[in-house]
Motif scaffolding. Structure first.
Motif, short mmCIF file in Angstrom:
data_model
loop_
_atom_site.label_atom_id
_atom_site.label_comp_id
_atom_site.label_asym_id
_atom_site.label_seq_id
_atom_site.Cartn_x
_atom_site.Cartn_y
_atom_site.Cartn_z
N UNK A 212 -11.27 -8.47 -6.66
CA UNK A 212 -10.49 -8.87 -5.26
C UNK A 212 -11.14 -8.32 -4.24
N UNK A 213 -11.13 -8.91 -3.24
CA UNK A 213 -11.44 -8.12 -1.85
C UNK A 213 -10.05 -7.18 -1.43
N UNK A 214 -10.33 -6.35 -0.67
CA UNK A 214 -9.47 -5.57 -0.19
C UNK A 214 -8.35 -6.38 0.68
N UNK A 215 -8.59 -7.54 1.31
CA UNK A 215 -7.70 -8.20 1.76
C UNK A 215 -7.02 -8.95 0.83
N UNK A 216 -7.49 -9.50 -0.52
CA UNK A 216 -6.83 -10.23 -1.26
C UNK A 216 -5.89 -9.28 -1.91
N UNK A 217 -6.20 -8.09 -2.17
CA UNK A 217 -5.44 -6.96 -2.84
C UNK A 217 -4.34 -6.56 -2.16
N UNK A 218 -4.25 -6.55 -0.76
CA UNK A 218 -3.22 -6.21 0.10
C UNK A 218 -2.13 -7.25 0.22
N UNK A 219 -2.51 -8.49 0.14
CA UNK A 219 -1.98 -9.74 0.24
C UNK A 219 -1.01 -9.83 -1.08
N UNK A 220 -1.70 -9.62 -2.25
CA UNK A 220 -0.87 -9.63 -3.56
C UNK A 220 0.36 -8.70 -3.41
N UNK A 221 0.11 -7.71 -2.78
CA UNK A 221 0.93 -6.30 -2.92
C UNK A 221 2.24 -6.72 -2.04
N UNK A 222 1.76 -7.47 -0.85
CA UNK A 222 2.98 -7.88 0.02
C UNK A 222 3.74 -9.08 -0.22
N UNK A 223 2.95 -9.85 -1.20
CA UNK A 223 3.73 -10.92 -1.72
C UNK A 223 4.74 -10.53 -2.72
N UNK A 224 4.24 -9.72 -3.55
CA UNK A 224 5.32 -9.00 -4.65
C UNK A 224 6.47 -8.44 -4.21
N UNK A 225 6.19 -7.67 -3.02
CA UNK A 225 7.14 -6.96 -2.41
C UNK A 225 8.10 -7.86 -1.73
N UNK A 226 7.60 -8.81 -1.22
CA UNK A 226 8.48 -9.74 -0.40
C UNK A 226 9.19 -10.73 -1.34
N UNK A 227 8.76 -10.74 -2.59
CA UNK A 227 9.51 -11.87 -3.74
C UNK A 227 10.60 -10.82 -4.02
N UNK A 228 10.84 -9.59 -3.77
CA UNK A 228 12.01 -8.79 -4.22
C UNK A 228 12.67 -8.84 -2.96
N UNK A 229 12.48 -8.44 -1.94
CA UNK A 229 13.27 -8.40 -0.62
C UNK A 229 12.57 -8.69 0.76
N UNK A 230 13.03 -9.36 1.43
CA UNK A 230 12.54 -9.56 3.01
C UNK A 230 12.09 -8.21 3.72
N UNK A 231 12.95 -7.30 3.38
CA UNK A 231 12.96 -6.14 3.96
C UNK A 231 11.85 -5.14 3.25
N UNK A 232 10.70 -5.31 3.74
CA UNK A 232 9.52 -4.55 3.19
C UNK A 232 9.79 -2.96 3.08
N UNK A 233 10.78 -2.27 3.72
CA UNK A 233 10.66 -1.05 3.72
C UNK A 233 12.05 -0.54 2.80
N UNK A 234 12.50 -1.64 2.09
CA UNK A 234 13.68 -1.13 1.30
C UNK A 234 13.33 -0.67 -0.15
#
Length: 333
Positions: A212-234
């Motif tokens: 994975x590129x670093x950009x792909x890596x970050x995208x997957x992390x953020x997508x996984x987090x948003x799948x749980x809650x729209x509030x990423x800080x939660x």
């Protein structure tokens, strides 16, 4: 009772009721308002700590206590940091290690913050051989070195411990460290084995995936987090992420644990050696799992690969890591 007396009595009752209502409303407003004095005290402690860390002679014990005091004050003065307090989620994500020999040391391991290095100290001290084949994380045989694992969410036993220790790291540095260790090393064996952070990753050779590129890596992390809650800080958004890149606040629950000492990765050797001295560990600090020099690059070079949307997402995801542990949320560009 005459009509006039009755009317006076009614007006008196009404006046008293109005006064009580006003007092209750005032109390509620005072409760909701942030008291500026505690904030000023926290800001003063932050300034003093910043000066202390820049001194030619760094005082590890004093700095660790100061960091813990600042976090404790923030937890008590702002309710937004108290979302983890008193809630037993029953998950196994937020755990700590307690010394069973006595109640002297509680240590909450955070991946990519020197966890494995600390394990080597503990095992060396008790002269227990452990080659790491069964795992250095939560699978290690801690019972052999007089430690036990307990939940930070569902137990308060740790509050009796004299030293409650935590090591933290700049979220931007920690994320890159996780990427290099789990994606670039060993041809991405970890992320392909556990399908993290991208569910479509697999060990099946017929897919012949490149790393994975670093950009792909970050995208997957953020997508996984948003799948749980729209509030990423939660907590809901971050707690189920792989613990190598999950927010440190969700793993360590600082407003529940109320740590007495907080070390940093920037001063890891000084802070760790001070704890080794205090607890009289018969072991020498050995840095383990350091990134190979071949993978060393400036932090800026990694984050230049990300879009503005990704950078904003990371600021939101690690919001409380930045705020509670005193790191600058500005991307290292």
């Amino acid at each position: 009772m005459t009509r006039i007396t009755k009317r006076i009595f009614e007006w008196s009752i009404l006046t008293i009721a109005c006064l009580l209502f006003y007092l209750l409303l005032s109390c509620k407003n005072q409760w909701n308002m942030q008291d500026p004095k505690p904030k000023e005290r926290v800001q003063q402690k932050v300034r003093e700590l910043a000066i202390q860390e820049k001194l030619e002679v760094y005082e590890a014990l004093k700095s660790m206590k100061a960091r813990a005091d600042i976090v404790s004050d923030l937890c008590q003065t702002d309710i937004k940091y108290q979302t983890d307090s008193g809630i037993c989620w029953g998950s196994s994500r937020s755990r700590t290690l307690l010394s069973t020999k006595d109640k002297s040391l509680m240590y909450t391991p955070i991946p990519k913050c020197g966890w494995t290095t600390w394990m080597v100290v503990f095992f060396d001290h008790y002269k227990v051989y452990h080659d790491g084949n069964t795992g250095w994380a939560w699978n290690a045989p801690y019972d052999k070195i007089n430690f036990k694992i307990t939940s930070l969410e569902c137990s308060k036993e740790f509050l009796d411990y004299e030293y409650r220790l935590l090591f933290v790291r700049n979220p931007y540095e920690r994320l890159v460290s996780g990427y290099k260790n789990k994606v670039l090393e060993k041809n991405g064996l970890y992320i392909k084995t556990y399908n993290k952070p991208c569910p479509w990753l697999t060990l099946d050779p017929k897919y012949n995936q490149t790393s994975l590129t670093f950009s792909q890596f970050v995208s997957c992390i953020l997508e996984t987090a948003r799948g749980q809650s729209a509030d990423l800080s939660s907590r809901k958004a971050g707690i189920l992420l792989d613990h190598h890149w999950a927010p440190q606040v969700h793993l360590s629950l600082p407003c529940t644990a109320m740590y007495t000492h907080i070390g940093t990765y920037d001063h890891f050797a000084d802070d760790a050696n001070e704890m080794i001295r205090i607890h009289k560990f018969n072991a020498t600090l050995k840095r383990i799992n350091q990134t190979p020099k071949s993978l060393s690059r400036s932090l800026e070079s990694w984050y230049k690969q990300l879009s503005v949307e990704q950078l904003v997402g990371l600021q939101q995801l690690y919001k409380y890591d930045f705020e509670l542990f005193g790191y600058d949320p500005s991307p290292p560009l």
